[in-house]
Design an enzyme around this catalytic site. Structure first.
Site, PDB file in Angstrom:
ATOM      1  N   GLY A  43       0.831  -1.193   0.000  1.00  0.00           N
ATOM      2  CA  GLY A  43       0.000   0.000   0.000  1.00  0.00           C
ATOM      3  C   GLY A  43       0.867   1.245   0.000  1.00  0.00           C
ATOM      4  O   GLY A  43       2.034   1.206   0.402  1.00  0.00           O
ATOM      5  N   GLY A  81       0.291  -4.922   0.863  1.00  0.00           N
ATOM      6  CA  GLY A  81      -0.987  -4.803   0.177  1.00  0.00           C
ATOM      7  C   GLY A  81      -1.076  -5.618  -1.095  1.00  0.00           C
ATOM      8  O   GLY A  81      -2.171  -6.014  -1.511  1.00  0.00           O
ATOM      9  N   GLU A  89       6.237  -5.401   7.504  1.00  0.00           N
ATOM     10  CA  GLU A  89       5.615  -4.352   8.307  1.00  0.00           C
ATOM     11  C   GLU A  89       6.281  -4.077   9.651  1.00  0.00           C
ATOM     12  O   GLU A  89       6.282  -2.942  10.129  1.00  0.00           O
ATOM     13  CB  GLU A  89       4.136  -4.675   8.525  1.00  0.00           C
ATOM     14  CG  GLU A  89       3.265  -4.496   7.294  1.00  0.00           C
ATOM     15  CD  GLU A  89       3.328  -5.682   6.338  1.00  0.00           C
ATOM     16  OE1 GLU A  89       2.730  -5.610   5.253  1.00  0.00           O
ATOM     17  OE2 GLU A  89       3.991  -6.691   6.675  1.00  0.00           O
ATOM     18  N   ASP A 130      -0.859  -6.858   7.905  1.00  0.00           N
ATOM     19  CA  ASP A 130      -2.292  -6.616   7.856  1.00  0.00           C
ATOM     20  C   ASP A 130      -2.886  -7.224   6.582  1.00  0.00           C
ATOM     21  O   ASP A 130      -2.460  -8.287   6.175  1.00  0.00           O
ATOM     22  CB  ASP A 130      -2.579  -5.112   7.979  1.00  0.00           C
ATOM     23  CG  ASP A 130      -1.917  -4.298   6.870  1.00  0.00           C
ATOM     24  OD1 ASP A 130      -0.973  -4.798   6.228  1.00  0.00           O
ATOM     25  OD2 ASP A 130      -2.344  -3.150   6.651  1.00  0.00           O
TER      26      ASP A 130
END
Length: 377
Positions: free
Chosen positions: A67, A116, A139, A147
Site C-alpha cells: 500500500g 498490500g 511491516e 495486515d
C-alpha cells in the site's frame, strides 16, 4: 485525473477481464484511487454474466510492493488520521471481497509482492509465481504489523512458519511460496504469455478446468538447499514460543549453535524491528489461527486505526520516516525495548477506537458463495 485513471488498466478478452496495476515507478504501490477502483471493478465483474474470470497482474518488475503508506502518513501528519482509516477500510473491504469471490481470480505474481500486494492476491483462488517472484510482509520494520488479512493466511502456513515470516519480514522466492502454500502454481516467466492466451480461450469459470490449464505450464521447482523452509523443525522450535521475548531468546540460542545465514538474518531482523510491532503482530497471528477472514480483517482494522492515532506508540510514523522518507534506516523506536511494551499496551491495539463517529469495519452483503469461500468465514 488522467494520471490516476492510468494506474489501473483493463483489458477485455473473451470472458476474461485482465486488470493491470500500472504504477511501475512506484512498484505498483496501491494508491487510494487504485484501491477504490479495484473494489469497484471486482464488485462489477462479479455481477456481470459476461465475465467468467479475473486475471490480475502488475506492470514492470513488480506485481505490487504494498500500500502507498507514505501517502497515508502524509495525511496523518496534517492531522487527518481518518483519511488514513478510510484508505485501510477500503483496502480491507477489497481483501474480503477477493477472499469471498464467486468467480476465479488468477494472480500472476511475476515480481515483487509485498504487503498490500499480498492482500490483493493471496486471498484469491490461484496465485502463480515465477523465478522472478519476491514475497515479503515487512511491516514490523515499519512500525506496523502484517495486515490485509495476513493474520489469516500467515497463521495457516505449515507449523509456525507464518510467525517466522510475519515477525522477521523475511523474503521468500517463488519455489518457497509454492512449498509453504502461499502460491498455488509455479510457472516460468517465459511461459506466461502462452498461459494467459490459453486462459483467455478457456471460456470457463470452472476452477477445476482452470487449474488444469495452469498445470499444463506449471513446474515443480526445487527449494534452495539453504532455504529457511528446509529448517521447519528449528523454526517451529523457536517461533512456537509464547512470547516475543522467548522467541528472540530461542533464535539467539540457535544462532549461537549454527552458521546458517537465515537464522542470523532472522535474529538481526527481530532486533531491528519495532518492539511494539513485534508484540502486536505475534498476538494478531495467534488470534488469526482461530478466526475466519472476516473476523481477522475486522480485528486488523481496529489495530491499524490504533496505530494511526499513535496514542500508544508512534512507531509507524518513525518507521516510515526512517525507511521511506529520510531513508536513514535508523528508526528510534519508542518504547525502545520489548520489556517496556506491556501487556496492557498490546491489548489497547485490539480494542475499537473511542472516537466520535468511528465504527467497526463493515463488509458489503455477499450473495451465495462457493464452498471455498464459505470455508474462510
Amino acid at each position: 485525473m488522467a494520471s490516476e485513471t492510468s494506474q489501473v488498466l483493463i483489458h477485455e478478452k473473451q470472458c476474461v477481464r485482465t486488470i493491470v496495476l500500472n504504477r511501475p515507478k512506484q512498484l505498483n504501490a496501491l494508491s487510494s484511487y487504485m484501491v477504490c477502483r479495484l473494489l469497484d471493478l471486482f464488485l462489477e465483474y462479479e455481477e456481470d454474466p459476461g465475465v467468467k474470470m479475473i486475471l490480475l497482474k502488475g506492470s514492470g518488475r513488480a506485481f505490487c510492493a504494498g500500500g502507498d503508506v507514505a501517502a497515508v502518513v502524509n495525511d496523518i501528519s496534517k492531522g487527518d488520521w481518518r483519511s488514513g482509516a478510510n484508505y485501510f477500510r477500503k483496502e480491507f473491504t477489497l481483501n474480503y471481497v477477493i477472499a469471498t469471490y464467486r468467480k476465479p481470480q488468477v494472480s500472476i505474481l511475476n515480481g515483487i509482492v509485498m504487503g498490500g500486494g499480498a492482500g490483493a492476491s493471496i486471498h484469491g483462488r490461484f496465485r502463480v509465481v515465477t523465478e522472478n517472484t519476491v514475497f515479503a510482509m515487512p511491516e514490523t520494520a515499519l512500525g506496523l504489523f502484517p495486515d490485509v488479512g495476513a493474520s489469516y493466511f500467515l497463521s495457516r502456513l505449515p507449523g509456525f512458519f507464518g510467525e517466522y515470516v510475519g515477525l522477521t519480514g523475511t523474503r521468500l522466492d517463488g519455489p518457497e511460496m509454492l512449498a509453504c502454500g502461499l502460491a498455488t502454481h509455479y510457472v516460468p516467466s517465459t511461459k506466461l504469455p502462452s498461459l494467459e492466451q490459453e486462459l483467455y480461450e478457456a471460456n470457463s469459470s470452472d476452477p477445476i478446468y482452470i487449474a488444469k490449464v495452469i498445470e499444463k505450464y506449471a513446474e515443480e521447482p526445487f527449494v534452495k538447499e539453504k532455504s529457511a523452509y528446509c529448517e521447519l523443525r528449528i523454526i517451529d522450535k523457536c517461533f512456537s514460543c509464547k512470547t516475543v521475548e522467548e522467541i528472540l531468546s530461542a533464535v539467539e540460542s540457535e544462532a549461537g549453535k549454527r552458521t546458517d545465514g537465515w537464522i542470523v538474518a532472522a535474529l538481526q531482523s527481530l532486533k531491528k524491528a519495532s518492539p511494539t510491532s513485534l508484540k502486536i503482530s505475534l498476538e494478531s497471528i495467534r488470534q488469526g489461527r482461530l478466526q475466519g477472514i472476516g473476523k481477522c480483517l475486522r480485528r486488523e482494522y481496529r489495530m491499524v486505526c490504533q496505530v494511526m492515532r499513535g496514542q500508544v506508540s508512534k512507531d509507524f510514523f518513525e518507521g516510515c520516516r526512517a525507511i521511506l522518507i529520510d531513508k536513514d534506516k535508523n528508526p528510534k523506536w519508542e518504547p525502545p525495548r520489548l520489556d517496556l511494551v506491556t501487556d496492557e499496551m498490546v491489548k489497547r491495539y485490539f480494542h475499537g477506537v473511542n472516537d466520535e463517529g468511528w465504527t467497526d469495519l463493515q463488509f458489503p452483503m455477499r450473495s451465495i458463495l462457493p464452498a471455498a469461500a464459505m470455508a474462510k468465514l
